[in-house]
Write a protein that holds these residues in place. Structure first.
Motif, mmCIF file in Angstrom:
data_model
loop_
_atom_site.group_PDB
_atom_site.id
_atom_site.type_symbol
_atom_site.label_atom_id
_atom_site.label_comp_id
_atom_site.label_asym_id
_atom_site.label_seq_id
_atom_site.Cartn_x
_atom_site.Cartn_y
_atom_site.Cartn_z
ATOM 1 N N ASN A 142 -16.074 8.245 8.290
ATOM 2 C CA ASN A 142 -14.795 8.332 8.987
ATOM 3 C C ASN A 142 -14.199 6.963 9.243
ATOM 4 N N LEU A 143 -12.900 6.946 9.402
ATOM 5 C CA LEU A 143 -12.176 5.729 9.748
ATOM 6 C C LEU A 143 -12.676 5.264 11.111
ATOM 7 N N ASP A 144 -13.199 4.043 11.182
ATOM 8 C CA ASP A 144 -13.679 3.534 12.469
ATOM 9 C C ASP A 144 -12.689 2.514 13.025
ATOM 10 N N ALA A 145 -12.955 2.033 14.230
ATOM 11 C CA ALA A 145 -12.007 1.167 14.935
ATOM 12 C C ALA A 145 -11.648 -0.106 14.157
ATOM 13 N N PRO A 146 -12.621 -0.853 13.597
ATOM 14 C CA PRO A 146 -12.218 -2.062 12.858
ATOM 15 C C PRO A 146 -11.322 -1.773 11.654
ATOM 16 N N ILE A 147 -11.580 -0.684 10.941
ATOM 17 C CA ILE A 147 -10.753 -0.353 9.783
ATOM 18 C C ILE A 147 -9.371 0.127 10.240
ATOM 19 N N LEU A 148 -9.318 0.854 11.350
ATOM 20 C CA LEU A 148 -8.022 1.260 11.903
ATOM 21 C C LEU A 148 -7.205 0.029 12.296
ATOM 22 N N ARG A 149 -7.842 -0.952 12.917
ATOM 23 C CA ARG A 149 -7.137 -2.194 13.278
ATOM 24 C C ARG A 149 -6.646 -2.915 12.020
ATOM 25 N N LEU A 150 -7.474 -2.924 10.975
ATOM 26 C CA LEU A 150 -7.068 -3.537 9.708
ATOM 27 C C LEU A 150 -5.846 -2.814 9.144
ATOM 28 N N MET A 151 -5.886 -1.489 9.170
ATOM 29 C CA MET A 151 -4.771 -0.683 8.666
ATOM 30 C C MET A 151 -3.499 -0.965 9.480
ATOM 31 N N GLY A 206 1.721 1.550 0.919
ATOM 32 C CA GLY A 206 1.399 2.156 2.201
ATOM 33 C C GLY A 206 -0.095 2.418 2.273
ATOM 34 N N TYR A 207 -0.490 3.063 3.364
ATOM 35 C CA TYR A 207 -1.913 3.289 3.616
ATOM 36 C C TYR A 207 -2.143 4.697 4.160
ATOM 37 N N LEU A 208 -3.309 5.226 3.856
ATOM 38 C CA LEU A 208 -3.744 6.519 4.381
ATOM 39 C C LEU A 208 -5.126 6.323 4.975
ATOM 40 N N GLY A 209 -5.258 6.601 6.269
ATOM 41 C CA GLY A 209 -6.549 6.530 6.949
ATOM 42 C C GLY A 209 -7.015 7.939 7.268
ATOM 43 N N ILE A 210 -8.324 8.182 7.130
ATOM 44 C CA ILE A 210 -8.859 9.542 7.303
ATOM 45 C C ILE A 210 -9.985 9.561 8.321
ATOM 46 N N TYR A 211 -9.906 10.493 9.254
ATOM 47 C CA TYR A 211 -11.007 10.784 10.177
ATOM 48 C C TYR A 211 -11.280 12.282 10.058
#
Length: 199
Positions: free
Chosen positions: A18-27, A164-169
């Motif tokens: 799953n998308l975690d906090a550091p990757i979400l911040r990067l996104m 663009g970007y797509l983040g998934i949890y």
């Protein structure tokens, strides 16, 4: 829903990445450098859409109450064709099924065609890429020093910036792109899966 806690243990992976906090911040950091819209989307009953595949066979014992009511015989069993909530493998099956669909997904916005490319940084981060024609790839490749880039990147995406970007949890999606591109991706996703209204 099944009682997965009664299943025998095996070596099949059961978790989902799953998308975690550091990757979400990067996104967030990458997306904020451009004029973007953020769209969140939830895929309804996601696990129930995951294909089991021919190589996986899962046999289920029907609930005892159905036997007591005479609806089922004691010697009857069910074979799962798709993932079921409660099944240990359901999260991983969903991830595999979802990622296969994302890897082949394309959508059109105006005259441009877009696709998704899974990030090598984290499997829950996908790049929204503008698809290039063969002639564009050939012209662009003349200006790239292929010794400095991985061969896969040169042949597939060259030096293109993500649109663009797509983040998934699990089954929650966060899209960061220009409004028209984000809307195009949402339509493509909603063509495959039932979702909530985009927010």
């Amino acid at each position: 829903v099944v009682c997965g806690n009664f299943a025998s243990w095996n070596d099949n992976p059961t978790n989902t990445t799953n998308l975690d906090a550091p990757i979400l911040r990067l996104m967030l950091s990458m997306g904020c450098h451009k004029e973007t819209t953020w769209i969140s989307l939830d895929i309804s009953t996601a696990f129930l859409t995951a294909e089991m595949g021919e190589e996986r066979k899962i046999i289920l014992r029907p609930p005892a109450v159905l036997v007591k009511l005479g609806i089922m015989r004691p010697d009857e069993f069910w074979m799962a064709r798709k993932a079921v909530y409660g099944l240990r493998e359901a999260p991983r099956l969903w991830q595999e099924s979802r990622d296969k669909k994302f890897a082949t997904m394309t959508f059109k916005v105006g005259s441009d065609v877009f696709c998704l490319q899974q990030s090598q940084v984290h499997v829950s981060l996908w790049y929204i890429m503008k698809k290039r024609s063969t002639s564009e790839r050939t012209q662009k490749s003349l200006r790239i020093d292929s010794d400095k880039l991985p061969l896969e990147d040169v042949s597939r995406w060259l030096d293109q910036e993500p649109m663009g970007y797509l983040g998934i949890y699990v089954d929650d999606l966060l899209i960061c792109a220009e409004r028209s591109i984000g809307d195009g991706l949402v339509q493509s996703i909603r063509h495959i899966w039932k979702t909530n209204e985009p927010e």
